[in-house]
Scaffold this motif. Structure first.
Motif, short mmCIF file in Angstrom:
data_model
loop_
_atom_site.label_atom_id
_atom_site.label_comp_id
_atom_site.label_asym_id
_atom_site.label_seq_id
_atom_site.Cartn_x
_atom_site.Cartn_y
_atom_site.Cartn_z
N HIS A 1 23.32 18.59 -41.32
CA HIS A 1 21.69 17.53 -39.98
C HIS A 1 20.58 17.90 -40.60
CE1 HIS A 1 25.43 18.85 -37.20
NE2 HIS A 1 25.22 16.73 -37.57
N HIS B 1 23.96 31.72 -37.27
CA HIS B 1 25.55 30.81 -37.38
C HIS B 1 24.77 30.02 -38.03
CE1 HIS B 1 26.64 26.49 -36.38
NE2 HIS B 1 25.53 25.79 -36.13
N ARG C 1 15.63 21.80 -36.11
CA ARG C 1 16.53 21.57 -35.38
C ARG C 1 16.41 23.26 -34.72
NH1 ARG C 1 20.87 17.05 -35.70
NH2 ARG C 1 20.22 15.97 -36.58
N THR D 1 25.76 34.53 -29.18
CA THR D 1 25.75 33.06 -28.64
C THR D 1 26.65 33.49 -27.41
OG1 THR D 1 28.09 33.65 -30.30
CG2 THR D 1 25.95 32.36 -31.23
N THR E 1 20.32 15.01 -28.90
CA THR E 1 20.26 16.57 -28.08
C THR E 1 18.90 16.48 -29.06
OG1 THR E 1 22.31 16.99 -28.74
CG2 THR E 1 20.77 18.98 -28.44
N HIS E 2 18.36 16.18 -30.20
CA HIS E 2 17.29 16.98 -30.91
C HIS E 2 15.89 16.39 -31.75
CE1 HIS E 2 19.43 21.21 -32.06
NE2 HIS E 2 20.34 19.89 -32.53
N GLU F 1 23.49 23.28 -31.59
CA GLU F 1 24.26 22.10 -31.65
C GLU F 1 23.97 21.43 -32.45
OE1 GLU F 1 25.37 18.32 -28.50
OE2 GLU F 1 24.14 20.36 -27.45
N ASN F 2 25.02 20.47 -33.23
CA ASN F 2 24.66 19.57 -34.12
C ASN F 2 23.78 20.62 -35.03
OD1 ASN F 2 26.68 17.82 -33.00
ND2 ASN F 2 24.88 16.54 -31.96
N ASN F 3 23.89 21.72 -35.82
CA ASN F 3 22.58 21.51 -36.11
C ASN F 3 23.44 22.81 -37.62
OD1 ASN F 3 20.41 23.84 -37.18
ND2 ASN F 3 19.73 24.10 -35.33
N SER G 1 18.72 26.06 -30.49
CA SER G 1 19.86 24.79 -29.98
C SER G 1 20.82 24.85 -31.63
CB SER G 1 19.93 24.15 -29.68
OG SER G 1 21.03 23.10 -29.78
#
Length: 322
Positions: free
Chosen positions: A87, A230, A69, A183, A21-22, A81-83, A79
């Motif tokens: 990570h 987040h 990210r 979100t 993704t990143h 996601e996966n953050n 984003s």
């Protein structure tokens, strides 16, 4: 007062894919064979800019900057996601390996101090020392102070604008209320919330009002608000009091802590608690400053700190082993 070093251009730029993704934007500046230093920006979600390179003597340092990210020139933008903190810690380690750096100095302010401490505690054998500003320990009381009640009493006029996007019925849990909007699918509500969230932070970041600082927060409002919220509703993905609890892992490392006396975003007790848990640190309390890295007293202290670290580390044998 010591000013920032003059603007310089990076001598190398990298697009580093860290997962499916990143992709991170990474830059190197200064001297390729100089003392490696990683600039860890704040937010999370703020990104780097040209001034990020200017806290270091470019004749002495190999300066590495990267957009974390979801922000700056890293993709995808904003984003979640996966953050998470972990990570980002592994992203930093991936950058170190990719650039062939054995050990480096960490320089981080605000959220950057949080992330620098988390990385150092996970990879202490890869760190030469730390220069940290505006300490943010990400404990529940810090989130409550700034986003629920505390700082609101010092800036009731600005606080009204922060409250504006949230109906009275939802104000008992403001971070959660913001998270739902940041979100959600309603893009108008999302941007209204992002601008209010970032505006609150920008307006309280300096001891004296600074329109340029506020504008920078507004320009990055979506990534700052979405990513910060987040992280913060998830307690920054840290265990309770984790950063102070694990200070013994890096107690041997040298550190310089710079903190504004009138920092409203991250009150001084953050820096005081860290200094008490870190015998090898030096705490500099800047009398006429708030939170922003751009305030004259903070700039002066940070530039002097990186100069002092270069003198200390470059005098040591074996390339500065700590």
């Amino acid at each position: 007062m010591q000013p920032l070093y003059p603007d310089i251009k990076p001598y190398a730029c990298h697009a580093l894919a860290v997962d499916d993704t990143h992709t991170l934007h990474v830059e190197e500046s200064g001297t390729p064979d100089g003392l490696p230093a990683l600039f860890v920006h704040g937010g999370p979600g703020a990104g780097c800019d040209a001034s990020s390179r200017c806290y270091f003597d470019p004749t002495l340092y190999r300066i590495v900057t990267f957009d974390q990210r979801g922000c700056g020139r890293s993709t995808p933008f904003a984003s979640l996601e996966n953050n998470s903190t972990w990570h980002l810690v592994e992203d930093m380690e991936r950058i170190r390996e990719q650039l062939g750096i054995d050990k480096w100095l960490l320089f981080g302010g605000s959220w950057g101090s949080t992330l620098a401490l988390a990385y150092a505690q996970k990879h202490p054998d890869r760190v030469l020392g730390l220069v940290l500003r505006g300490i943010f320990l990400c404990r529940p009381q810090e989130f409550h102070w700034f986003y629920q009640e505390g700082a609101s009493r010092l800036f009731p006029d600005y606080w009204q604008d922060y409250l504006a996007p949230i109906p009275p019925a939802e104000r008992g849990e403001l971070m959660q209320a913001y998270y739902r909007r940041l979100t959600g699918e309603d893009q108008i509500a999302q941007m209204q919330a992002a601008k209010a969230w970032a505006g609150w932070e920008g307006r309280t970041a300096t001891l004296r009002p600074n329109h340029e600082v506020v504008e920078r927060f507004h320009e990055r409002a979506l990534s700052i608000a979405r990513i910060e919220c987040h992280y913060f509703v998830n307690d920054a993905f840290l265990e309770p009091n984790q950063l102070l609890r694990d200070m013994e892992r890096i107690a041997h490392l040298p550190g310089i802590i710079v903190h504004g006396r009138y920092d409203v975003i991250c009150p001084l007790d953050n820096a005081w608690a860290l200094h008490q848990a870190w015998p090898n640190s030096e705490l500099q309390i800047i009398r006429d400053a708030g939170h922003s890295a751009g305030e004259p007293g903070i700039v002066d202290a940070l530039v002097r700190a990186t100069d002092a670290m270069a003198r200390r580390l470059l005098r040591l044998p074996n390339g500065g082993d700590a």
